[in-house]
Design an enzyme around this catalytic site. Structure first.
Site, PDB file in Angstrom:
ATOM      1  N   ASN A   7      25.284  11.000   2.506  1.00 22.54           N
ATOM      2  CA  ASN A   7      24.660  12.153   1.847  1.00 22.54           C
ATOM      3  C   ASN A   7      25.695  13.275   1.882  1.00 22.54           C
ATOM      4  O   ASN A   7      25.915  13.896   2.919  1.00 22.54           O
ATOM      5  CB  ASN A   7      23.392  12.541   2.612  1.00 22.54           C
ATOM      6  N   HIS A 180      13.361  15.370  -4.099  1.00 19.79           N
ATOM      7  CA  HIS A 180      12.798  14.683  -2.920  1.00 19.79           C
ATOM      8  C   HIS A 180      12.158  13.354  -3.316  1.00 19.79           C
ATOM      9  O   HIS A 180      11.269  12.850  -2.627  1.00 19.79           O
ATOM     10  CB  HIS A 180      11.698  15.524  -2.217  1.00 19.79           C
ATOM     11  N   HIS A 208       5.585  17.125   0.912  1.00 18.00           N
ATOM     12  CA  HIS A 208       6.869  17.110   1.632  1.00 18.00           C
ATOM     13  C   HIS A 208       7.161  18.562   2.000  1.00 18.00           C
ATOM     14  O   HIS A 208       7.623  19.345   1.163  1.00 18.00           O
ATOM     15  CB  HIS A 208       7.955  16.516   0.717  1.00 18.00           C
TER      16      HIS A 208
HETATM   17  P1  AMP Z   1      13.323  19.865   7.072  1.00 21.25           P
HETATM   18  O1  AMP Z   1      13.876  20.673   5.934  1.00 21.25           O
HETATM   19  O2  AMP Z   1      12.457  18.731   6.633  1.00 21.25           O
HETATM   20  O3  AMP Z   1      14.369  19.454   8.072  1.00 21.25           O
HETATM   21  O4  AMP Z   1      12.340  20.850   7.877  1.00 21.25           O
HETATM   22  C1  AMP Z   1      12.825  22.009   8.507  1.00 21.25           C
HETATM   23  C2  AMP Z   1      11.656  22.904   8.844  1.00 21.25           C
HETATM   24  O5  AMP Z   1      10.744  22.204   9.714  1.00 21.25           O
HETATM   25  C3  AMP Z   1      12.089  24.163   9.598  1.00 21.25           C
HETATM   26  O6  AMP Z   1      11.462  25.314   9.037  1.00 21.25           O
HETATM   27  C4  AMP Z   1      11.555  23.922  10.988  1.00 21.25           C
HETATM   28  O7  AMP Z   1      11.218  25.118  11.632  1.00 21.25           O
HETATM   29  C5  AMP Z   1      10.316  23.105  10.720  1.00 21.25           C
HETATM   30  N1  AMP Z   1       9.866  22.448  11.939  1.00 21.25           N
HETATM   31  C6  AMP Z   1      10.512  21.526  12.671  1.00 21.25           C
HETATM   32  N2  AMP Z   1       9.797  21.232  13.802  1.00 21.25           N
HETATM   33  C7  AMP Z   1       8.686  22.026  13.759  1.00 21.25           C
HETATM   34  C8  AMP Z   1       7.564  22.219  14.628  1.00 21.25           C
HETATM   35  N3  AMP Z   1       7.460  21.541  15.751  1.00 21.25           N
HETATM   36  N4  AMP Z   1       6.623  23.102  14.240  1.00 21.25           N
HETATM   37  C9  AMP Z   1       6.738  23.782  13.086  1.00 21.25           C
HETATM   38  N5  AMP Z   1       7.767  23.663  12.248  1.00 21.25           N
HETATM   39  C10 AMP Z   1       8.727  22.794  12.568  1.00 21.25           C
END
Ligand code: AMP
Length: 401
Positions: A7, A180, A208
């Site tokens: 990626n 996505h 998502h």
């Molecule tokens: P991604 O783009 O899928 O990697 O998601 C990133 C987002 O997921 C960020 O805003 C993180 O703060 C959120 N995130 C990860 N773990 C948690 C959690 N335990 N509770 C709330 N948000 C989370």
């Protein structure tokens, strides 16, 4: 057969080596700051310790060369030599209307990816650089392109056309593409498997919810609508992206602040979303959630606006499909935040959904979090885009497609 999944971004490169038969991860890692001072490789063999190597990477070929060296290291590597890498699967952001599924990379395919660069100027050129760097270092290994837009190519015209002069579509291919796609496809098919029903009989909504967020309506296994559009800016409120807004706001801000269109687009992409609504408090949902619980007004406002946008799309897609059998949560927020899932589902009691509180607090599992009843099932399905890319790559090189 081992599949190397790549990626590639403009200054970074993520990789995973996956055994296609057992579907086990063999090693993974990341090259950061490619072409910039302070570049480094983070390499983690499955079950082993993370290794960080500070090394100059003047370009992506240098970065991939270091990745291969790490993978073949006699002490900590995962393979003996290049012959143990059967194929490379490349994540490609935009396939335009040319690609509705993964494809073996040829000169024509590379040209078609380059032709989509005006639709994804930050991503497609970087993806192509990754392909060419791999080709230079692994000339006899087959390469497959897996497109973020491909799964959404089944959308009907009424979903993908904007109500603009039709020649914009005919001349410039301005339409909804969605992103996505690999995640939406993977999660919807896993949801059908968890429910033990053929996907051809299910109406599924996939939420998502990560830093970038999108929703899709998957009817009988095919995507019929999705929230991101020509670019990933449209749709849900995201970490720093605005999602849907009245396009007239662009001219209004331009007049008020003397900004150019591209300056305003930067604000819409980088300074809006929950970051903007929280008055710059944070784009990270963990920070927002903690502050929300502590009664912070900025965080509360941002969370409410985000939740509202998800609830609105779930309602719209339920109407579009004339019903829904399963609602799935995935990605960083969707997988990890019981609070946000709970707050969204509280708005869906009209669908006869009630939450199983114990299941909603589990982590890292594919799990149904709604109580049995007349309403749709609600599931948490951890997404795995790399595994999906490895599967699609293997299917092509093993001649299954
Ligand atoms: P991604 O783009 O899928 O990697 O998601 C990133 C987002 O997921 C960020 O805003 C993180 O703060 C959120 N995130 C990860 N773990 C948690 C959690 N335990 N509770 C709330 N948000 C989370």
């Amino acid at each position: 057969m081992n599949i190397l999944v790549i990626n590639c971004g403009s200054s970074s490169l993520k990789f995973q080596l996956i055994d296609a038969q057992s579907e086990k991860l063999i090693a993974k890692g990341l090259c950061e700051r490619i072409g910039i001072d302070g570049s480094r490789l983070v390499y983690t063999p499955a079950g082993g310790k993370k290794q960080i190597t500070e090394a100059e990477m003047k370009d992506h070929t240098a970065a991939i060369s270091l990745v291969l060296k790490a993978l073949m290291d006699p002490e900590t590597g995962a393979v003996k030599d290049l012959s143990e890498i059967g194929a490379v699967g490349h994540r490609i952001v935009h396939g335009g209307e040319n690609f509705s599924k993964a494809t073996l990379i040829t000169e024509d395919v590379k040209k078609a990816i380059a032709d989509c660069s005006d639709l994804a100027p930050l991503h497609n050129p970087a993806n192509l650089i990754g392909i060419e760097a791999c080709e230079a270092l692994m000339p006899s290994v087959p390469m497959v392109a897996v497109f973020d837009t491909a799964f959404h190519q089944t959308m009907p015209e009424e979903s993908y056309l904007y109500a603009l002069p039709y020649h914009y579509y005919k001349d410039y291919r301005i339409r909804r593409y969605g992103f996505h796609g690999t995640s939406h496809e993977y999660v919807s098919s896993r949801a059908a498997a968890v429910l033990g029903k053929p996907i051809e009989e299910l109406k599924i909504i996939v939420c998502h919810l990560g830093n970038g967020a999108s929703i899709s309506a998957v009817k009988y296994g095919k995507c019929v609508d999705t929230s991101m559009g020509l670019t990933p800016l449209e749709g849900l409120v995201m970490g720093t992206r605005s999602g849907d807004i009245d396009p007239a706001i662009v001219e209004f801000i331009a007049n008020k602040e003397g900004k150019s269109v591209s300056e305003i687009l930067r604000v819409l992409n980088k300074e809006s979303g929950v970051y903007g609504v929280s008055d710059g408090f944070s784009s990270d949902f963990r920070d927002l959630e903690d502050a929300y619980e502590a009664g912070n007004e900025n965080a509360k406002r941002a969370m409410e606006v985000f939740i509202h946008s998800v609830v609105k799309y779930i309602g719209a897609y339920t109407a579009e499909m004339n019903g829904v059998d399963a609602i799935c949560f995935t990605a960083g927020v969707g997988e990890n935040s019981p609070i946000i899932r709970d707050r969204i589902l509280q708005h869906l009691t009209y669908m006869n959904i009630t939450i199983d509180e114990v299941a909603n607090h589990k982590r890292g599992e594919e799990i149904v979090i709604s109580n049995p009843g007349p309403g749709p099932n609600v599931l948490v399905i951890p997404t795995n885009e790399e595994l999906s890319i490895a599967r699609q790559t293997y299917a092509i090189v093993a001649g299954e497609n």
